[in-house]
Each structure stands twice: as C-alpha cells, then as structure tokens.
Design an enzyme around this catalytic site. Structure first.
Site, PDB file in Angstrom:
ATOM      1  N   HIS A  27      64.799  78.911  50.561  1.00 17.65           N
ATOM      2  CA  HIS A  27      65.022  77.881  50.223  1.00 17.65           C
ATOM      3  C   HIS A  27      64.073  77.294  49.201  1.00 17.65           C
ATOM      4  CE1 HIS A  27      62.423  74.006  51.573  1.00 17.65           C
ATOM      5  NE2 HIS A  27      62.658  73.420  50.669  1.00 17.65           N
ATOM      6  N   HIS A  29      64.725  75.561  45.136  1.00 21.85           N
ATOM      7  CA  HIS A  29      64.550  74.036  44.064  1.00 21.85           C
ATOM      8  C   HIS A  29      65.127  74.859  43.377  1.00 21.85           C
ATOM      9  CE1 HIS A  29      64.446  70.819  47.542  1.00 21.85           C
ATOM     10  NE2 HIS A  29      63.510  71.783  47.885  1.00 21.85           N
ATOM     11  N   HIS A 207      65.627  69.155  54.607  1.00 24.18           N
ATOM     12  CA  HIS A 207      64.475  69.657  55.126  1.00 24.18           C
ATOM     13  C   HIS A 207      63.632  68.062  55.849  1.00 24.18           C
ATOM     14  CE1 HIS A 207      64.695  70.662  51.165  1.00 24.18           C
ATOM     15  NE2 HIS A 207      63.197  71.014  50.410  1.00 24.18           N
ATOM     16  N   GLU A 210      58.509  68.045  57.172  1.00 26.50           N
ATOM     17  CA  GLU A 210      57.357  68.717  55.934  1.00 26.50           C
ATOM     18  C   GLU A 210      56.925  67.768  55.926  1.00 26.50           C
ATOM     19  OE1 GLU A 210      58.741  68.155  52.098  1.00 26.50           O
ATOM     20  OE2 GLU A 210      57.631  69.504  51.936  1.00 26.50           O
ATOM     21  N   ASP A 288      60.315  77.618  47.503  1.00 28.12           N
ATOM     22  CA  ASP A 288      60.733  75.594  47.038  1.00 28.12           C
ATOM     23  C   ASP A 288      60.812  75.849  45.912  1.00 28.12           C
ATOM     24  OD1 ASP A 288      60.993  73.154  47.845  1.00 28.12           O
ATOM     25  OD2 ASP A 288      58.952  72.833  48.373  1.00 28.12           O
ATOM     26  N   ASP A 289      59.474  75.549  45.154  1.00 25.31           N
ATOM     27  CA  ASP A 289      59.754  74.816  43.616  1.00 25.31           C
ATOM     28  C   ASP A 289      58.105  75.982  43.005  1.00 25.31           C
ATOM     29  OD1 ASP A 289      61.173  72.765  43.646  1.00 25.31           O
ATOM     30  OD2 ASP A 289      59.876  72.186  45.346  1.00 25.31           O
TER      31      ASP A 289
HETATM   32  N1  ADE Z   1      62.971  68.514  46.131  1.00 27.36           N
HETATM   33  C1  ADE Z   1      61.774  69.861  45.759  1.00 27.36           C
HETATM   34  N2  ADE Z   1      61.154  70.037  46.069  1.00 27.36           N
HETATM   35  C2  ADE Z   1      61.260  69.298  47.514  1.00 27.36           C
HETATM   36  C3  ADE Z   1      60.307  69.474  48.382  1.00 27.36           C
HETATM   37  N3  ADE Z   1      59.581  70.458  48.921  1.00 27.36           N
HETATM   38  N4  ADE Z   1      60.528  68.353  49.403  1.00 27.36           N
HETATM   39  C4  ADE Z   1      61.768  67.589  49.594  1.00 27.36           C
HETATM   40  N5  ADE Z   1      61.923  67.041  48.439  1.00 27.36           N
HETATM   41  C5  ADE Z   1      62.310  68.504  47.637  1.00 27.36           C
HETATM   42 ZN    ZN Z   2      62.325  71.893  49.497  1.00 26.08          ZN
END
Ligand code: ADE
Ligand code: ZN
Length: 349
Positions: A27, A29, A207, A210, A288-289
């Site tokens: 996971h 992006h 997703h 969250e 995630d990011d």
């Molecule tokens: N796009 C990038 N990161 C995300 C996240 N944590 N939740 C939803 N969309 C995303």
């Molecule tokens: Zn995500």
C-alpha cells in the site's frame, strides 16, 4: 497463523532485524513518494509554477488535519509530472529506496485521473512507471507491480472512461484500487466498474475504513469483492466484522505513520494494529505516502514497534503476512518466505 521459526532473538536486535528482514509493501501511492526536492526539480525542468517559494516552505505545509487536507496538497504536488521521464524518475527514486530497505516486492498504486485530467495521456503515465519497474527487476532484483486506482471523489463514468483508456495497457498492471476522499463516496458507487475489472481478471483492492465507517468495509468485500482492504482500521468498531476478517484471512494494508499524520489516531501508542494482529487479523505494515507522512516502510516498522512494544514474533508475522497477501505467484512467495526464515535464523542468539 505463521509462527516464528524456532529461534530466540535478543530484543535489542529488533531494530536491526526490522531493517534487515525481507518484506513486501502493498500500500503505497507512487505520487505520494514525490519528495519536495524532486517536486521542485521537476517543476523547474517542466516550467511549472508552484504555489510555494521553496522546498522548506512546501515541507512546512505538511501539517494535516484530516485526509482531505492532505489530498489537496498531494494533488498539487503531482502537477509537476508531465513527461514519461518524470514518471520514471519518481518511481525509480522509490524503487532505490525499496532496495535499501530490503523490500523484495512492491505493489504500487498510481492515480491516472490525477494526470489525465491535466491533459497528460494515460500512455505517458503507464510507460514511465513500467520502465522503472522493469529496470528495478533487472538492476535491483526488486519485484515491482502496478495497481491502478480510481479516484472515488470523481464519478463512476470517469472511472469507467479511465478503465477504457487503460485497456490497451491491461498487461502492464495487475489490479485496480479505490482511493481519495472516502467519506461520502462509498464503495458501491463503483460497483459496475469493479465488476468489469473482475471480468478482466484484475486483482481488486479498495481503501475502506480509514475515515469511513465499518459499513464501507462490508461493502468493499460484498459489493466490490475486493481481495485486500487498504487501511481498514475502523473494523475494530464492529467485532463481528473483525471475526469475519479473521475467518476469511482477509489482509488489511495498515499505514501507521499515515494514520497519525491524518489524525485517524492521536499517536502511534493509540494505534490498534497490535490489538488486531494479536486477535489474528492478517495485518501488514505499509507507508501509504512516504514523502508526506514522515517515513518510508522501515520507519513505519521501527516507530510502530517502539510505540506498541512489538516483538520478534510480531515482526515475523507482519513480514510473512506481507508476502502471503501479495499478488505474486505461490513460487515467488515461497522463495521470499524462505529468505525471511533465513534472516531470522541469522539473527538468532
Ligand atoms: N491517496 C493517497 N493517499 C491516500 C490515502 N491515505 N487515502 C485515500 N486516498 C489516498
Ligand atoms: Zn492509501
């Protein structure tokens, strides 16, 4: 449940073990791996004007109150990506990181609509990312695959048009996902698109849970027929759902540092990852990011282990889960788990 090989490991060695152990990331992006330095370099290369005067000013803006406050800045950052080389460079920087962090397998999300809506052709995006994945396999020995995400704040028609545009490149991605603003955009909004993707033999993830309620997790499972839940941490509000996830061996791709940065949990010590792991949910750790949330994958493992007092058994389960929940072949998974076992033997007292 996968048990630690019969070895004793000195708790003091845990940080080194977390770094050294082979693992998969399921996971992340790829647009969320754009570091401010690269954003500025690409902006200059492409003549794109940014709303921030410097790298430091941009980084200082990374104080988020919820998912939407992050997404606004994340989509602005992605505006510097215009050419095939830009997508290649972004992915390559992350894949080098994978090599350094002993990530043997990564399944990277990409958001085509973020780019096609700015006039960047789908082909440019997928070709740049694919060449980086291929290079990682050849030069780094890292196995990298792509999962195309639909932006859930956009319409179902837009998602369907994106799928149509992607069809000539079907062989270049292994699955589809659903991301962006969760609240008010339930999984069932994309029922028909996901049904079509299933017919095409694509892997399905979404997703859910969250920021959205447990109901979104149920609908991702029952309506979209996903094979993994991204995040999913709000399942804990519904004990019957937790039992179902355990029974079905459904993996959650949990992102601890992200959850704290986006205020899903107040701090890492409050995170429910260890509780769910102890109950038998197939938990994995992911970044995630990473450029926005204060760390790549190993930082997520290290900080989570410290805050939640994880032990070597937990580390083994998390890494093993990451391979088992991946969409690689059984033979690949077996080979990676073998390497994982060897690493644990090496660290044994
Ligand atoms: N796009 C990038 N990161 C995300 C996240 N944590 N939740 C939803 N969309 C995303
Ligand atoms: Zn995500």
């Amino acid at each position: 449940m996968a048990a630690l090989p019969d070895v004793q490991i000195d708790p003091q060695k845990l940080p080194a073990l977390l770094q050294a152990m082979p693992k998969a990331e399921l996971h992340m992006h790829i647009e969320g791996s754009l570091e401010p330095e690269l954003i500025f370099a690409l902006a200059q290369r492409n003549g794109v004007k940014l709303a921030y005067p410097s790298v430091e000013a941009l980084r200082a803006a990374y104080a988020f109150t919820d998912l939407q406050s992050f997404l606004d800045i994340y989509y602005a950052g992605a505006s510097v990506l215009l050419k095939e080389q830009d997508f290649h460079d972004m992915a390559w920087a992350y894949l080098l990181r994978c090599k350094a962090e002993n990530i043997l397998r990564t399944e990277m999300f990409f958001d085509p609509q973020t780019h096609t809506d700015r006039g960047v052709p789908f082909e440019v995006v997928i070709k740049g990312l694919t060449s980086a994945c291929e290079r990682a396999r050849l030069e780094l020995g890292v196995s990298a695959a792509l999962i195309m995400c639909f932006l859930r704040h956009l319409s179902e028609e837009s998602a369907m048009a994106t799928l149509e545009a992607a069809l000539p490149y079907r062989h270049l991605f292994i699955g589809v996902g659903l991301d962006s603003s969760e609240r008010g955009h339930p999984p069932e909004k994309f029922a028909r698109v996901f049904a079509k993707c299933k017919e095409l033999g694509l892997h399905l993830v979404a997703h859910a849970g969250e920021e959205g309620p447990p109901e979104y997790i149920y609908n991702a499972l029952d309506v979209l027929k996903v094979e993994r839940i991204d995040h999913g941490v709000r399942c804990i509000e519904d004990p019957a759902l937790v039992q179902r996830l355990i029974r079905e061996g459904m993996a959650l791709t949990v992102c601890p540092l992200s959850n704290v940065k986006l205020c899903v949990f107040k701090d890492l010590a409050q995170h429910n990852l260890k509780t769910l792991l102890d109950q038998g949910v197939k938990i994995t750790i992911n970044s995630d990011d990473p450029a926005y949330f204060g760390g790549y994958l190993n930082q997520n493992y290290l900080e989570t282990a410290q805050a939640l007092k994880l032990n070597a058994q937990d580390a083994y389960r998390l890494a093993r889960n990451s391979f088992e929940a991946s969409f690689a072949t059984q033979a690949e998974k077996a080979g990676w788990i073998e390497q994982l076992d060897q690493t644990f033997q090496r660290f044994a007292a």
